[in-house]
Design a protein around this motif. Sequence first.
Motif, PDB file in Angstrom:
ATOM      1  N   HIS A  50       0.571  -1.098  -0.414  1.00 49.23           N
ATOM      2  CA  HIS A  50      -0.320  -0.316   0.134  1.00 49.23           C
ATOM      3  C   HIS A  50       1.039   0.967  -0.156  1.00 49.23           C
ATOM      4  O   HIS A  50       0.672   2.180   0.799  1.00 49.23           O
ATOM      5  CB  HIS A  50      -0.785   0.367   1.219  1.00 49.23           C
ATOM      6  CG  HIS A  50      -2.016  -1.178   1.045  1.00 49.23           C
ATOM      7  ND1 HIS A  50      -2.812  -1.451  -0.160  1.00 49.23           N
ATOM      8  CD2 HIS A  50      -2.372  -1.586   2.751  1.00 49.23           C
ATOM      9  CE1 HIS A  50      -4.304  -2.028   0.409  1.00 49.23           C
ATOM     10  NE2 HIS A  50      -3.363  -2.747   1.324  1.00 49.23           N
ATOM     11  N   VAL A  51       1.881   0.803  -1.075  1.00 53.05           N
ATOM     12  CA  VAL A  51       2.730   2.611  -0.146  1.00 53.05           C
ATOM     13  C   VAL A  51       3.067   2.935  -1.566  1.00 53.05           C
ATOM     14  O   VAL A  51       3.534   4.397  -2.135  1.00 53.05           O
ATOM     15  CB  VAL A  51       4.106   2.560   0.076  1.00 53.05           C
ATOM     16  CG1 VAL A  51       3.896   1.561   1.591  1.00 53.05           C
ATOM     17  CG2 VAL A  51       5.195   0.801  -0.835  1.00 53.05           C
ATOM     18  N   GLY A  52       3.051   2.229  -3.112  1.00 51.11           N
ATOM     19  CA  GLY A  52       2.634   2.898  -4.527  1.00 51.11           C
ATOM     20  C   GLY A  52       3.948   2.606  -4.936  1.00 51.11           C
ATOM     21  O   GLY A  52       4.654   1.584  -4.136  1.00 51.11           O
ATOM     22  N   ALA A 142       1.083  13.498   2.377  1.00 48.08           N
ATOM     23  CA  ALA A 142      -0.397  13.826   2.984  1.00 48.08           C
ATOM     24  C   ALA A 142      -0.196  11.615   2.858  1.00 48.08           C
ATOM     25  O   ALA A 142       0.438  11.472   1.691  1.00 48.08           O
ATOM     26  CB  ALA A 142      -1.138  13.822   1.683  1.00 48.08           C
ATOM     27  N   ASP A 143      -0.858  11.116   3.342  1.00 41.34           N
ATOM     28  CA  ASP A 143      -1.068   9.629   2.990  1.00 41.34           C
ATOM     29  C   ASP A 143      -2.925   9.712   3.151  1.00 41.34           C
ATOM     30  O   ASP A 143      -3.955  10.409   2.276  1.00 41.34           O
ATOM     31  CB  ASP A 143      -1.359   9.050   4.840  1.00 41.34           C
ATOM     32  CG  ASP A 143      -1.913  10.091   5.582  1.00 41.34           C
ATOM     33  OD1 ASP A 143      -2.882   9.965   5.340  1.00 41.34           O
ATOM     34  OD2 ASP A 143      -1.250   9.331   6.569  1.00 41.34           O
ATOM     35  N   VAL A 144      -3.129   8.258   2.283  1.00 44.56           N
ATOM     36  CA  VAL A 144      -4.255   7.878   2.031  1.00 44.56           C
ATOM     37  C   VAL A 144      -5.516   8.350   3.375  1.00 44.56           C
ATOM     38  O   VAL A 144      -6.666   8.727   2.538  1.00 44.56           O
ATOM     39  CB  VAL A 144      -4.160   6.756   1.949  1.00 44.56           C
ATOM     40  CG1 VAL A 144      -3.904   5.710   2.855  1.00 44.56           C
ATOM     41  CG2 VAL A 144      -5.548   5.578   0.873  1.00 44.56           C
ATOM     42  N   GLN A 146      -5.791  11.454   4.541  1.00 46.70           N
ATOM     43  CA  GLN A 146      -5.634  12.347   4.523  1.00 46.70           C
ATOM     44  C   GLN A 146      -6.654  12.633   3.275  1.00 46.70           C
ATOM     45  O   GLN A 146      -6.901  13.483   2.989  1.00 46.70           O
ATOM     46  CB  GLN A 146      -4.413  12.867   4.565  1.00 46.70           C
ATOM     47  CG  GLN A 146      -3.784  13.451   5.737  1.00 46.70           C
ATOM     48  CD  GLN A 146      -2.891  13.917   5.958  1.00 46.70           C
ATOM     49  OE1 GLN A 146      -2.055  12.935   5.628  1.00 46.70           O
ATOM     50  NE2 GLN A 146      -2.194  15.062   6.554  1.00 46.70           N
ATOM     51  N   VAL A 147      -5.990  12.205   1.991  1.00 48.66           N
ATOM     52  CA  VAL A 147      -7.033  12.024   1.314  1.00 48.66           C
ATOM     53  C   VAL A 147      -8.608  11.759   0.729  1.00 48.66           C
ATOM     54  O   VAL A 147      -9.293  12.385   0.451  1.00 48.66           O
ATOM     55  CB  VAL A 147      -6.532  11.512   0.139  1.00 48.66           C
ATOM     56  CG1 VAL A 147      -7.458  11.422  -1.522  1.00 48.66           C
ATOM     57  CG2 VAL A 147      -4.527  12.129  -0.340  1.00 48.66           C
ATOM     58  N   ARG A 148      -8.616  10.559   1.383  1.00 48.52           N
ATOM     59  CA  ARG A 148      -9.940  10.247   1.632  1.00 48.52           C
ATOM     60  C   ARG A 148     -10.886  11.439   2.478  1.00 48.52           C
ATOM     61  O   ARG A 148     -11.858  12.008   2.032  1.00 48.52           O
ATOM     62  CB  ARG A 148     -10.242   8.756   2.506  1.00 48.52           C
ATOM     63  CG  ARG A 148      -9.815   8.164   2.184  1.00 48.52           C
ATOM     64  CD  ARG A 148      -9.960   6.960   3.043  1.00 48.52           C
ATOM     65  NE  ARG A 148      -8.906   5.391   2.402  1.00 48.52           N
ATOM     66  CZ  ARG A 148      -8.739   4.800   2.913  1.00 48.52           C
ATOM     67  NH1 ARG A 148      -8.208   4.051   4.297  1.00 48.52           N
ATOM     68  NH2 ARG A 148      -7.978   3.251   2.312  1.00 48.52           N
ATOM     69  N   THR A 149      -9.865  11.986   4.111  1.00 46.86           N
ATOM     70  CA  THR A 149     -11.065  13.063   3.861  1.00 46.86           C
ATOM     71  C   THR A 149     -11.127  14.409   3.777  1.00 46.86           C
ATOM     72  O   THR A 149     -11.731  15.239   4.076  1.00 46.86           O
ATOM     73  CB  THR A 149     -10.410  13.503   5.509  1.00 46.86           C
ATOM     74  OG1 THR A 149      -9.055  13.437   5.666  1.00 46.86           O
ATOM     75  CG2 THR A 149     -10.820  12.000   6.411  1.00 46.86           C
ATOM     76  N   ALA A 150      -9.928  14.275   2.557  1.00 50.01           N
ATOM     77  CA  ALA A 150     -10.378  15.816   1.805  1.00 50.01           C
ATOM     78  C   ALA A 150     -11.396  15.772   1.096  1.00 50.01           C
ATOM     79  O   ALA A 150     -11.965  16.614  -0.010  1.00 50.01           O
ATOM     80  CB  ALA A 150      -9.226  16.023   1.140  1.00 50.01           C
ATOM     81  N   ILE A 151     -11.645  14.811   0.087  1.00 48.40           N
ATOM     82  CA  ILE A 151     -12.398  14.120  -0.315  1.00 48.40           C
ATOM     83  C   ILE A 151     -13.617  15.213  -0.428  1.00 48.40           C
ATOM     84  O   ILE A 151     -14.493  14.922   0.836  1.00 48.40           O
ATOM     85  CB  ILE A 151     -12.690  12.737  -1.691  1.00 48.40           C
ATOM     86  CG1 ILE A 151     -12.278  12.145  -1.616  1.00 48.40           C
ATOM     87  CG2 ILE A 151     -13.993  13.361  -2.111  1.00 48.40           C
ATOM     88  CD1 ILE A 151     -11.786  11.036  -1.947  1.00 48.40           C
ATOM     89  N   VAL A 246       2.284  10.824  -1.578  1.00 49.58           N
ATOM     90  CA  VAL A 246       3.485  10.251  -2.304  1.00 49.58           C
ATOM     91  C   VAL A 246       3.459   9.097  -2.904  1.00 49.58           C
ATOM     92  O   VAL A 246       3.585   8.578  -3.952  1.00 49.58           O
ATOM     93  CB  VAL A 246       4.741   9.805  -0.922  1.00 49.58           C
ATOM     94  CG1 VAL A 246       5.311   8.683  -1.798  1.00 49.58           C
ATOM     95  CG2 VAL A 246       5.162  11.015  -0.821  1.00 49.58           C
ATOM     96  N   GLY A 247       1.889   8.191  -2.135  1.00 57.01           N
ATOM     97  CA  GLY A 247       1.452   7.025  -3.083  1.00 57.01           C
ATOM     98  C   GLY A 247       0.845   7.711  -4.215  1.00 57.01           C
ATOM     99  O   GLY A 247       0.397   6.393  -4.735  1.00 57.01           O
TER     100      GLY A 247
END
Length: 276
Positions: A50-52, A142-144, A146-151, A246-247
């Motif tokens: 899960h790190v890309g 940003a991690d996954v 933070q991206v989820r909550t930003a949507i 980054v991912g």
Amino acid sequence: MVRILYGSCASVTSFNTQPEAGRRAYEQDHIPGAVFFDLNADLSGPKEQHVGRHPLPPLEAFALKLGAAGIGEETEVVVYDDQGGSIAARLWWTLKYLGHERVRLLAEGYSGWRDAGHPVTDELSTPVARAFVPRVNEALLADVGQVRTAIGREGAVLIDARKPAHYTGEDTSKYAKAGHIPGAVNRFWEAGSPGGVFQGAAAQKARFKDIPADAEVIVYCGAGVTATPNVLALAEAGYRDVKLYVGSWSDWVSYSENPIAMGNGLVSKTHKVSKQ
């Protein structure tokens, strides 16, 4: 003191198929005093589920590499590549993430330097080792989660730096799943460096003119590399709250529960395209 670092010279479409191209190009000729940093061997860490595709390198080991390259706290660093800044910007961002502020990008890249008649050499540099002490700035990452909550959150903007056909999902050849993160806007990174020359503040401001200056911005691409020129462009344009996911897309699609948006805006949790 100026230390010029050379990011991988492998073409943007050949990160994985020609991993030695950058070193070969560096050994053929480079700016005098330059040392070589490779995208895969130096600027990326081991791949996990899960790190890309290009996760951050182990920071302690990378700090030792920086020190061995002659980079200390007071060293002024100029990074360059021959790919419009796509890989050099990854080194620029990583140094910023580690708290090193004295780093700039050579806007014209290596071809611009050489074609202007500036000196080049095939002599390898032997830098004097220094101590590099990392001071990690987590505000840049940003991690996954933070991206989820930003949507869909007011004041947050997601920027997809990939080419438009990957963003819309029309091109299904590169990724295991097609599409983009819901709500993300597309700003192809190459638009910031036409002809391989990284543009100045005015041009970068025009690219992002519809994004509020006080927005919380998260930038991603396919694997956390070509997003970094957009991060640098946003900094040039005056944005101050900018994070790199980054991912990026390769990490996002590794979670089966993550939603995906296609070019028409429809969101799917299960849309998959076989990787070719």
